[in-house]
Design an enzyme around this catalytic site. Structure first.
Site, PDB file in Angstrom:
ATOM      1  N   LYS A  51      46.991  39.299  47.697  1.00  0.00           N
ATOM      2  CA  LYS A  51      47.100  39.835  49.015  1.00  0.00           C
ATOM      3  C   LYS A  51      48.239  39.164  49.860  1.00  0.00           C
ATOM      4  CE  LYS A  51      42.249  40.851  48.779  1.00  0.00           C
ATOM      5  NZ  LYS A  51      40.959  41.081  49.047  1.00  0.00           N
ATOM      6  N   GLN A  95      37.803  37.171  52.795  1.00  0.00           N
ATOM      7  CA  GLN A  95      37.574  37.391  51.386  1.00  0.00           C
ATOM      8  C   GLN A  95      36.050  37.127  51.123  1.00  0.00           C
ATOM      9  OE1 GLN A  95      39.956  38.265  49.102  1.00  0.00           O
ATOM     10  NE2 GLN A  95      38.297  38.419  47.614  1.00  0.00           N
ATOM     11  N   ASP A 118      39.388  46.145  55.445  1.00  0.00           N
ATOM     12  CA  ASP A 118      38.660  46.469  54.308  1.00  0.00           C
ATOM     13  C   ASP A 118      37.764  47.614  54.559  1.00  0.00           C
ATOM     14  OD1 ASP A 118      39.348  44.576  52.384  1.00  0.00           O
ATOM     15  OD2 ASP A 118      38.173  42.890  53.269  1.00  0.00           O
TER      16      ASP A 118
HETATM   17  C1  BQF Z   1      45.326  44.109  38.221  1.00  0.00           C
HETATM   18  C2  BQF Z   1      37.728  42.036  43.623  1.00  0.00           C
HETATM   19  C3  BQF Z   1      35.286  42.032  42.675  1.00  0.00           C
HETATM   20  C4  BQF Z   1      35.004  41.154  43.569  1.00  0.00           C
HETATM   21  C5  BQF Z   1      35.786  40.901  44.591  1.00  0.00           C
HETATM   22  C6  BQF Z   1      45.442  43.089  40.453  1.00  0.00           C
HETATM   23  C7  BQF Z   1      43.542  42.599  41.836  1.00  0.00           C
HETATM   24  C8  BQF Z   1      42.782  42.446  40.415  1.00  0.00           C
HETATM   25  C9  BQF Z   1      43.406  42.980  39.450  1.00  0.00           C
HETATM   26  C10 BQF Z   1      43.034  41.931  43.079  1.00  0.00           C
HETATM   27  C11 BQF Z   1      39.030  42.317  43.578  1.00  0.00           C
HETATM   28  C12 BQF Z   1      39.508  42.976  42.392  1.00  0.00           C
HETATM   29  C13 BQF Z   1      39.806  41.910  44.773  1.00  0.00           C
HETATM   30  C14 BQF Z   1      44.687  43.458  39.338  1.00  0.00           C
HETATM   31  C15 BQF Z   1      41.305  42.063  44.836  1.00  0.00           C
HETATM   32  C16 BQF Z   1      41.060  43.724  42.967  1.00  0.00           C
HETATM   33  O1  BQF Z   1      46.329  43.749  38.064  1.00  0.00           O
HETATM   34  O2  BQF Z   1      44.697  44.642  37.528  1.00  0.00           O
HETATM   35  C17 BQF Z   1      44.858  42.863  41.775  1.00  0.00           C
HETATM   36  O3  BQF Z   1      43.475  41.024  43.742  1.00  0.00           O
HETATM   37  N1  BQF Z   1      41.810  42.562  43.530  1.00  0.00           N
HETATM   38  C18 BQF Z   1      39.156  41.245  45.827  1.00  0.00           C
HETATM   39  O4  BQF Z   1      39.765  40.926  46.859  1.00  0.00           O
HETATM   40  O5  BQF Z   1      37.886  41.091  45.805  1.00  0.00           O
HETATM   41  C19 BQF Z   1      37.109  41.232  44.637  1.00  0.00           C
HETATM   42  C20 BQF Z   1      36.740  42.384  42.348  1.00  0.00           C
END
Ligand code: BQF
Length: 281
Positions: A51, A95, A118
């Site tokens: 992020k 987060q 969000d």
């Molecule tokens: C990629 C998330 C579960 C629980 C809380 C790029 C992200 C992930 C994968 C990423 C996720 C999942 C995020 C890829 C944010 C997605 O290249 O495939 C980016 O950073 N995510 C989150 O903030 O909280 C989560 C999944």
């Protein structure tokens, strides 16, 4: 069969956001996102890093708070209150998940709906439900964006969402409904999951079980969207869908990584941009 490239699409969106951010800056507005991480969950650390990187890329200023595991609920609420009252702060991202001694609901509800990029605050959830202006949750919105940009028709189609979380499943179903899909939500108590899934023109897999969806679950020519962020038997990142086994049955399919994940980040940037553009009004 088309593999939906979430990385490329997210890049396009981030480029669009970057151009708009540059325009806002010329008008004297510097978009800013506060990013708050509590504790040292390694997955959360990766997500927060993604992020902050996207902020850097798009020209959005990020205000980073990395707080110790033993941060109290009161301390976190105090920080949110400060950020709610800062006119230079457009978005507040906490987060998830939070450490167990902190009530996530209390924290979510404390964020001003105007800065809830969000889209988790009950005011935004309610506005989404009735189709009013609001911040849309990033993952479901990113999926709709992918489907649109790849020309996947939703109107009149049968969409099946597997998973009913507040962050993905429920809002996903609502956004698909808004696109005039006929929507079914399946979950752990669904009596015949295979039957439901094999009727899906659009299948959204969001249950958190590695490679759960095998070809028996897939209708020929379906568009399959994989929201899973799982680990396979070798500890390798994979999705809820057995990609290699399923792909030839699909019209469209998203990979993991490089599918839905990057879109989540791009939509967060877009929400922060929208929030900052409201400053001028
Ligand atoms: C990629 C998330 C579960 C629980 C809380 C790029 C992200 C992930 C994968 C990423 C996720 C999942 C995020 C890829 C944010 C997605 O290249 O495939 C980016 O950073 N995510 C989150 O903030 O909280 C989560 C999944």
């Amino acid at each position: 069969m088309t593999i939906i490239d979430g990385k490329k699409t997210s890049q396009d969106i981030k480029d669009e956001v970057r151009d708009e951010v540059a325009k806002l800056k010329k008008g004297g507005v510097e978009p800013m996102l506060a990013v708050i991480l509590v504790g040292e969950n390694p997955a959360s650390q990766v997500y927060v890093r993604n992020k902050k990187r996207a902020c850097e890329y798009t020209g959005i200023r990020s205000l980073s708070y990395e707080l110790p595991e033993n941060t109290t609920e009161e301390e976190l609420l105090k920080l949110i209150d400060e950020l709610n009252n800062r006119s230079d702060c457009d978005g507040i991202l906490v987060q998830l998940p939070l450490p167990k001694h902190i009530d996530e609901k209390k924290i979510t509800n404390a964020i001003s709906p105007k800065k809830d990029v969000d889209g988790f605050h009950p005011v935004n959830v309610g506005n989404m439900l009735i189709g009013d202006e609001c911040f849309l949750p990033c993952t479901p919105h990113g999926i709709i964006e992918l489907l649109h940009r790849y020309g996947v028709v939703l109107d009149g189609k049968k969409a099946v969402v597997v998973g009913r979380s507040n962050i993905v499943g429920k809002p996903m179903a609502m956004l698909l409904l808004r696109e005039n899909a006929t929507v079914t939500i399946c979950h752990s108590h669904t009596s015949d999951l295979k039957k439901e899934c094999t009727e899906a023109d659009i299948l959204i897999a969001a249950i958190g079980k590695p490679k759960f969806f095998t070809p028996e679950y897939i209708k020929n020519g379906a568009a399959v969207i994989d929201v899973g962020m799982d680990r396979d038997e070798n500890g390798k990142l994979c999705g809820d869908v057995d990609f290699e086994a399923v792909k030839d049955k699909c019209s469209f399919i998203t990979p993991v990584p490089g599918g839905v994940g990057p879109m989540t980040i791009a939509m967060l940037m877009q929400n922060t941009l929208i929030s900052s553009s409201h400053r001028m009004r």
